[in-house]
Design a protein around this motif. Structure first.
Motif: not given
Length: 375
Positions: A286-307
């Motif tokens: 669902s869109p709610a779970v996909m949104g939660a997955a993005y928030e989980m990644l945002a809080a995960t150490p090591g995830v970096r922006s690639a521009g």
């Protein structure tokens, strides 16, 4: 050797460009059968969330890219120092907010992608060609599924390659000798046993459409998953009912991934990134779970922006990658549409010069009331 140790070795091994390109030769079969590691994101099979598919005879209308169409857009290299690069958490939290506005129900969950791989230089010429494939996955709310697959043929890899191809007379096929794209050891064997190393004809002509009805294959070759299985999350297959029960909050999702992969230890952040991106790209959530997955990644150490990154269709989006990945020469980034929050796809690229080794471009994803053409 246990699975955790295998993953550690996989992530620590810097894959060479030839290794990735040669592995692409087996990619179509792996994609069709739904087993083995997925090269495009350098994922270990036990954390892949891919929807595999089994080849079957049939035909359907799919948008086809051939040598007669416009040249593919050349994806840009990783961002320069002059580019304003948004932090990864800013990109991901914005995506989480946007994606929650997507449709929440529909007759099917559709994932339509175009995959590219096997970049190869034409022998004796100054241009490269690349193979592409189209895949559509349709999943009904009760878990029934259809998968449509088609090889789209070979075409010049970039705009500059297309110009060189035209200067070459715009050929529709190419004869490749095994030694043209082989390791020295294989070339030597071919010289001794010529009957075993026949020339290969690469063509721009699309192959037949293949339609598979039923549960997508997520196991090894020849095995079918139980009814209702729509993919995998962590080290376990996941059914449609289980997908519906996934937590719609970041902490709950991370806990669920950890529960499915006990003993992950220091690898948990990397595994969380892999499972989270797989959930976004490959599961009927669902869109709610996909949104939660993005928030989980945002809080995960090591995830970096690639521009800012441009995909093969010329669409621009913000990309993220796992900064703690073991390879320093080859990376895989996930590209996100800034307006909708939906994924635009993935690219595996050389860190040194930004050249794309392979990619998966998402053309449609989400719940829809459209019907699959499986006749």
């Amino acid at each position: 050797m246990n699975e955790l140790q295998s993953l550690k070795e996989l992530l620590a091994k810097p894959a060479a460009a030839r290794e990735v390109r040669d592995a692409g030769r087996q990619r179509v079969q792996r994609t069709v059968q739904g087993h083995g590691p997925v090269i495009r994101r350098r994922r270990a099979p036990w954390v892949a969330g891919s929807l595999g598919l089994t080849a079957a005879a049939a035909a359907v209308t799919v948008a086809i890219t051939t040598l007669g169409t416009s040249a593919p857009h050349e994806p840009n290299s990783p961002p320069s120092t002059r580019q304003v690069v948004l932090p990864a958490d800013t990109v991901l939290l914005a995506a989480a907010s946007s994606v929650r506005r997507q449709p929440t129900t529909g007759a099917y969950y559709r994932i339509a992608t175009t995959l590219t791989s096997d970049r190869m230089q034409v022998p004796g010429k100054r241009y490269w060609i690349r193979q592409s494939m189209a895949k559509e996955v349709w999943i009904a709310p009760k878990g029934q599924s259809w998968v449509i697959f088609q090889e789209l043929g070979w075409a010049p890899a970039t705009g500059s390659d297309r110009a060189a191809w035209k200067a070459d007379g715009s050929p529709a096929s190419w004869r490749i000798k095994p030694q043209d794209d082989a390791s020295p050891r294989l070339a030597k064997k071919c010289a001794v046993a010529k009957k075993l190393c026949k020339d290969e004809i690469l063509t721009s002509k699309p192959g037949p459409r293949q339609v598979s009805r039923g549960t997508p294959g997520v196991r090894s070759l020849g095995e079918k998953a139980p009814a209702g299985v729509v993919g995998s999350l962590g080290n376990h297959e996941i059914t449609m009912d289980q997908v519906r029960r996934l937590p719609a909050d970041k902490d709950g999702l991370r806990a669920e991934i950890k529960r499915r992969l006990p003993g992950a230890g220091k690898m948990l952040d990397t595994i969380t990134y892999e499972a989270g991106t797989g959930l976004i790209l490959e599961l009927p959530v669902s869109p709610a779970v996909m949104g939660a997955a993005y928030e989980m990644l945002a809080a995960t150490p090591g995830v970096r922006s690639a521009g800012k990154v441009t995909d093969s269709l010329g669409r621009k989006g913000n990309a993220v990658t796992m900064g703690t990945d073991g390879s320093k020469t080859i990376k895989t980034r996930v590209i996100i549409d800034s307006a909708t929050g939906l994924p635009l796809g993935t690219q595996t690229y050389q860190v040194k010069d930004g050249s794309i080794l392979d990619s998966e471009t998402v053309t449609k994803i989400g719940w829809t009331n459209e019907q699959p053409n499986v006749s």
